[in-house]
Scaffold this motif. Structure first.
Motif, PDB file in Angstrom:
ATOM      1  N   UNK A  94       0.731  -1.239  -0.024  1.00  0.00           N
ATOM      2  CA  UNK A  94      -0.134   0.122   0.115  1.00  0.00           C
ATOM      3  C   UNK A  94       0.895   1.254   0.029  1.00  0.00           C
ATOM      4  N   UNK A  95       2.139   1.166   0.328  1.00  0.00           N
ATOM      5  CA  UNK A  95       3.156   2.184   0.103  1.00  0.00           C
ATOM      6  C   UNK A  95       3.073   2.925  -1.180  1.00  0.00           C
ATOM      7  N   UNK A  96       2.649   2.048  -2.168  1.00  0.00           N
ATOM      8  CA  UNK A  96       2.727   2.643  -3.725  1.00  0.00           C
ATOM      9  C   UNK A  96       1.698   4.015  -3.783  1.00  0.00           C
ATOM     10  N   UNK A  97       0.923   3.917  -2.624  1.00  0.00           N
ATOM     11  CA  UNK A  97      -0.487   4.851  -3.024  1.00  0.00           C
ATOM     12  C   UNK A  97      -0.075   6.196  -2.149  1.00  0.00           C
ATOM     13  N   UNK A  98       0.914   6.008  -1.433  1.00  0.00           N
ATOM     14  CA  UNK A  98       1.465   7.228  -0.414  1.00  0.00           C
ATOM     15  C   UNK A  98       0.899   8.441  -0.725  1.00  0.00           C
ATOM     16  N   UNK A  99       1.124   8.869  -2.037  1.00  0.00           N
ATOM     17  CA  UNK A  99       0.896  10.215  -2.411  1.00  0.00           C
ATOM     18  C   UNK A  99      -0.629  10.420  -2.899  1.00  0.00           C
TER      19      UNK A  99
END
Length: 258
Positions: A32-37
């Protein structure tokens, strides 16, 4: 940190914002870090939900991933939605997460409102990708940018996560060969398929790969729309972030489906 249990393992999730639930589903070798922004932008209008599938990110690790990986991950999502008693959920799935999103919608359409499926292969695996995935993943381990990405997604044990995923992709091709358990004709929620015409994973196969693969999906589903970005790589959701965000907000907030 919050977790829910699935098959006696802890699955990490986080929620923020208010409004209709919007679930963002990550792809293979990611978290889910890929969606941080981009997740922060959606949090202004939706109750954003992020999940790390088992074996990824902050979730419990697995000795091996199941061959039917994307269906198993869909089962994790369904277990979460039922535990939280969520209904009319919107889902954006990117890459492998798009396969998960579509499996969820096929299995529990009564819980899902709209689906955006971004940058994925279609109904079946791409044979040439599967044949080369082991060598490609090994090469990526020696690429500094890829190593930084994996580490940011998973932490110090990222290499085991990548290897588990690689083996699952290969086993899926040999043992299963299809991404969905139910006929696409039974797909009920509104759906938008997105991708980039410069996606590095498919543009070398055929310049019109997405047009053909997505067109076949929409024909079988019987409804839905396709939007392909002229620029950007894989996934389109992040490499065309501003345009994708605007497109997705129009789709999710409108009563009509683009």
């Amino acid at each position: 940190m919050s977790y829910f249990n699935f098959n006696n393992k802890r699955v990490y999730y986080t929620e923020f914002g208010t409004g209709t639930p919007l679930l963002l589903l990550h792809g293979n070798t990611a978290s889910s870090n890929m969606f941080a922004e981009i997740a922060e932008r959606y949090g202004k209008d939706f109750k954003v939900i992020l999940i790390d599938f088992l074996g990824h990110g902050k979730s419990d690790r697995l000795n091996e991933f199941p061959a039917d990986l994307w269906f198993n991950e869909a089962e994790q999502v369904i277990a979460f939605l039922r535990e939280k008693q969520y209904t009319k959920v919107n889902i954006i799935g990117s890459s492998g997460g798009a396969l998960v999103a579509m499996n969820v919608a096929l299995e529990v359409p009564e819980l899902i409102n709209k689906v955006i499926a971004d940058s994925f292969e279609g109904e079946k695996p791409i044979k040439v990708f599967t044949e080369n995935v082991e060598a490609d993943r090994e090469n990526s381990k020696h690429n500094e940018n890829a190593r930084m990405f994996y580490s940011y997604m998973h932490g110090s044990d990222w290499e085991k996560v990548v290897d588990n995923d690689t083996r699952a992709v290969i086993r899926h091709q040999k043992e299963i060969g299809r991404f969905f358990h139910k006929d696409l004709q039974s797909f009920k929620p509104a759906i938008l398929l997105t991708g980039s015409l410069q996606d590095e994973f498919v543009c070398t196969l055929a310049p019109n790969y997405f047009e053909k693969a997505y067109g076949e999906l929409i024909s079988k589903i019987g409804h839905g729309k396709i939007h392909l970005f002229d620029t950007g790589g894989h996934p389109a959701m992040l490499t065309n972030q501003n345009s994708f965000y605007q497109l997705s907000m129009k789709f999710l907030n409108s009563k009509f489906t683009l």
